[in-house]
Design a protein around this motif. Structure first.
Motif, PDB file in Angstrom:
ATOM      1  N   ARG A 188       2.995   9.669 -10.126  1.00  0.00           N
ATOM      2  CA  ARG A 188       2.344   9.724 -11.435  1.00  0.00           C
ATOM      3  C   ARG A 188       1.560  11.022 -11.598  1.00  0.00           C
ATOM      4  O   ARG A 188       1.608  11.677 -12.638  1.00  0.00           O
ATOM      5  N   ARG A 189       0.859  11.416 -10.526  1.00  0.00           N
ATOM      6  CA  ARG A 189       0.078  12.657 -10.555  1.00  0.00           C
ATOM      7  C   ARG A 189       1.015  13.854 -10.725  1.00  0.00           C
ATOM      8  O   ARG A 189       0.741  14.760 -11.511  1.00  0.00           O
ATOM      9  N   LYS A 190       2.132  13.844 -10.019  1.00  0.00           N
ATOM     10  CA  LYS A 190       3.092  14.940 -10.127  1.00  0.00           C
ATOM     11  C   LYS A 190       3.774  14.973 -11.497  1.00  0.00           C
ATOM     12  O   LYS A 190       4.157  16.039 -11.969  1.00  0.00           O
ATOM     13  N   TRP A 238       3.875   1.585  -1.175  1.00  0.00           N
ATOM     14  CA  TRP A 238       4.464   1.669  -2.518  1.00  0.00           C
ATOM     15  C   TRP A 238       3.443   2.249  -3.498  1.00  0.00           C
ATOM     16  O   TRP A 238       3.757   3.167  -4.256  1.00  0.00           O
ATOM     17  N   ARG A 239       2.229   1.720  -3.475  1.00  0.00           N
ATOM     18  CA  ARG A 239       1.203   2.161  -4.428  1.00  0.00           C
ATOM     19  C   ARG A 239       0.800   3.617  -4.213  1.00  0.00           C
ATOM     20  O   ARG A 239       0.601   4.348  -5.177  1.00  0.00           O
ATOM     21  N   VAL A 240       0.691   4.033  -2.965  1.00  0.00           N
ATOM     22  CA  VAL A 240       0.331   5.423  -2.671  1.00  0.00           C
ATOM     23  C   VAL A 240       1.394   6.374  -3.222  1.00  0.00           C
ATOM     24  O   VAL A 240       1.068   7.378  -3.864  1.00  0.00           O
ATOM     25  N   GLN A 241       2.661   6.047  -2.986  1.00  0.00           N
ATOM     26  CA  GLN A 241       3.742   6.902  -3.471  1.00  0.00           C
ATOM     27  C   GLN A 241       3.792   6.922  -4.991  1.00  0.00           C
ATOM     28  O   GLN A 241       3.978   7.974  -5.597  1.00  0.00           O
ATOM     29  N   ARG A 242       3.655   5.768  -5.626  1.00  0.00           N
ATOM     30  CA  ARG A 242       3.706   5.711  -7.089  1.00  0.00           C
ATOM     31  C   ARG A 242       2.549   6.494  -7.713  1.00  0.00           C
ATOM     32  O   ARG A 242       2.719   7.173  -8.721  1.00  0.00           O
ATOM     33  N   ARG A 243       1.374   6.400  -7.112  1.00  0.00           N
ATOM     34  CA  ARG A 243       0.211   7.154  -7.599  1.00  0.00           C
ATOM     35  C   ARG A 243       0.474   8.654  -7.473  1.00  0.00           C
ATOM     36  O   ARG A 243       0.186   9.422  -8.391  1.00  0.00           O
ATOM     37  N   ASP A 244       1.067   9.080  -6.350  1.00  0.00           N
ATOM     38  CA  ASP A 244       1.380  10.488  -6.149  1.00  0.00           C
ATOM     39  C   ASP A 244       2.445  10.952  -7.150  1.00  0.00           C
ATOM     40  O   ASP A 244       2.338  12.044  -7.707  1.00  0.00           O
ATOM     41  N   ARG A 285       0.835  -1.210   0.000  1.00  0.00           N
ATOM     42  CA  ARG A 285       0.000   0.000   0.000  1.00  0.00           C
ATOM     43  C   ARG A 285       0.871   1.262   0.000  1.00  0.00           C
ATOM     44  O   ARG A 285       0.592   2.198  -0.745  1.00  0.00           O
ATOM     45  N   TRP A 333       6.596   3.303   1.001  1.00  0.00           N
ATOM     46  CA  TRP A 333       6.465   4.677   0.507  1.00  0.00           C
ATOM     47  C   TRP A 333       7.837   5.247   0.141  1.00  0.00           C
ATOM     48  O   TRP A 333       8.014   5.827  -0.924  1.00  0.00           O
TER      49      TRP A 333
END
Length: 173
Positions: free
Chosen positions: A88-90, A80-86, A78, A139
Motif C-alpha cells: 500500500r505504501r509503495k 500477510w499484513r506487513v506485506q500488504r501495508r508495504d 502478521r 508475506w
C-alpha cells in the motif's frame, strides 16, 4: 507489437505493458518458484522443530505444539499484513523502472549475506521455526496476491510522463 520505449521491469521484462499470456505466465512461474522455495523452507523448519521437540517431556510437548500452532497462525496473518501495508505504501509512491531495478539489485546483494548469516540462527530458532516459516508464507502469499505490482504502476506513470514530454516538445517546434 510493443513500442521500443517500454522499460523492462525485474521479473516481468516488457510483458507488463500488454498483460497478455506471457505476462501471466511470468507471474505464475514466479509464484510457483516461490511456492517451491517456501515448501523447502517449511520442510527445513519442521525438521528442526521436530528435533527440538523430541527433547521435551510428553506433557510439555503437547502444550508447546498447541502454542506453536496458535503462534504460527498469528505469524501467518502478521506476515500477510506487513506485506500488504508495504505494498500500500509503495502504491502511494510507486517506483520508477530505474528505482525498481536498483531495489532488486540491492535486495539480491543483501539476501546473499542474510542467507549465510541465517544458517547459524536457524539452530537457535528451532523452537519457533514453524511460526517463522508461517510468517514468511503470509508475506510471500500477500506479495503475489496483488492485481498489479507497484513497479508496474511506476513504469506506466514514467512512460506516460516521458511520452507527454515528447509530445509537448513536438508541439513547441
Amino acid at each position: 507489437m510493443i513500442p521500443s520505449d517500454i522499460p523492462k521491469l525485474p521479473g516481468l521484462g516488457t510483458t507488463w505493458y500488454k498483460r497478455g499470456p506471457r505476462y501471466w505466465l511470468r507471474r505464475a512461474s514466479g509464484a510457483l518458484l516461490w511456492f517451491l522455495v517456501m515448501a523447502f523452507f517449511c520442510y527445513i523448519a519442521l525438521v528442526l522443530y521436530r528435533g527440538f521437540r523430541t527433547s521435551l517431556p510428553p506433557t510439555v510437548r503437547t502444550v508447546w505444539d498447541w502454542a506453536q500452532a496458535v503462534v504460527s497462525v498469528m505469524a501467518l496473518v502478521r506476515g500477510w499484513r506487513v506485506q500488504r501495508r508495504d505494498l500500500r505504501r509503495k502504491l502511494l509512491d510507486p517506483p520508477t523502472p530505474d528505482q525498481a531495478r536498483q531495489a532488486k539489485r540491492d535486495e539480491t546483494r543483501r539476501s546473499t549475506g542474510l542467507a549465510v548469516a541465517g544458517r547459524a540462527l536457524w539452530l537457535v530458532a528451532a523452537p519457533v521455526a514453524p511460526a517463522l516459516a508461517a510468517g514468511c508464507i503470509g508475506w510471500v502469499a500477500a506479495a503475489f496476491a496483488v492485481r498489479e505490482y507497484p513497479s508496474e504502476i511506476g513504469a506506466r506513470r514514467a512512460l506516460e510522463h516521458s511520452r507527454s514530454l515528447t509530445t509537448g516538445q513536438k508541439r513547441l517546434r
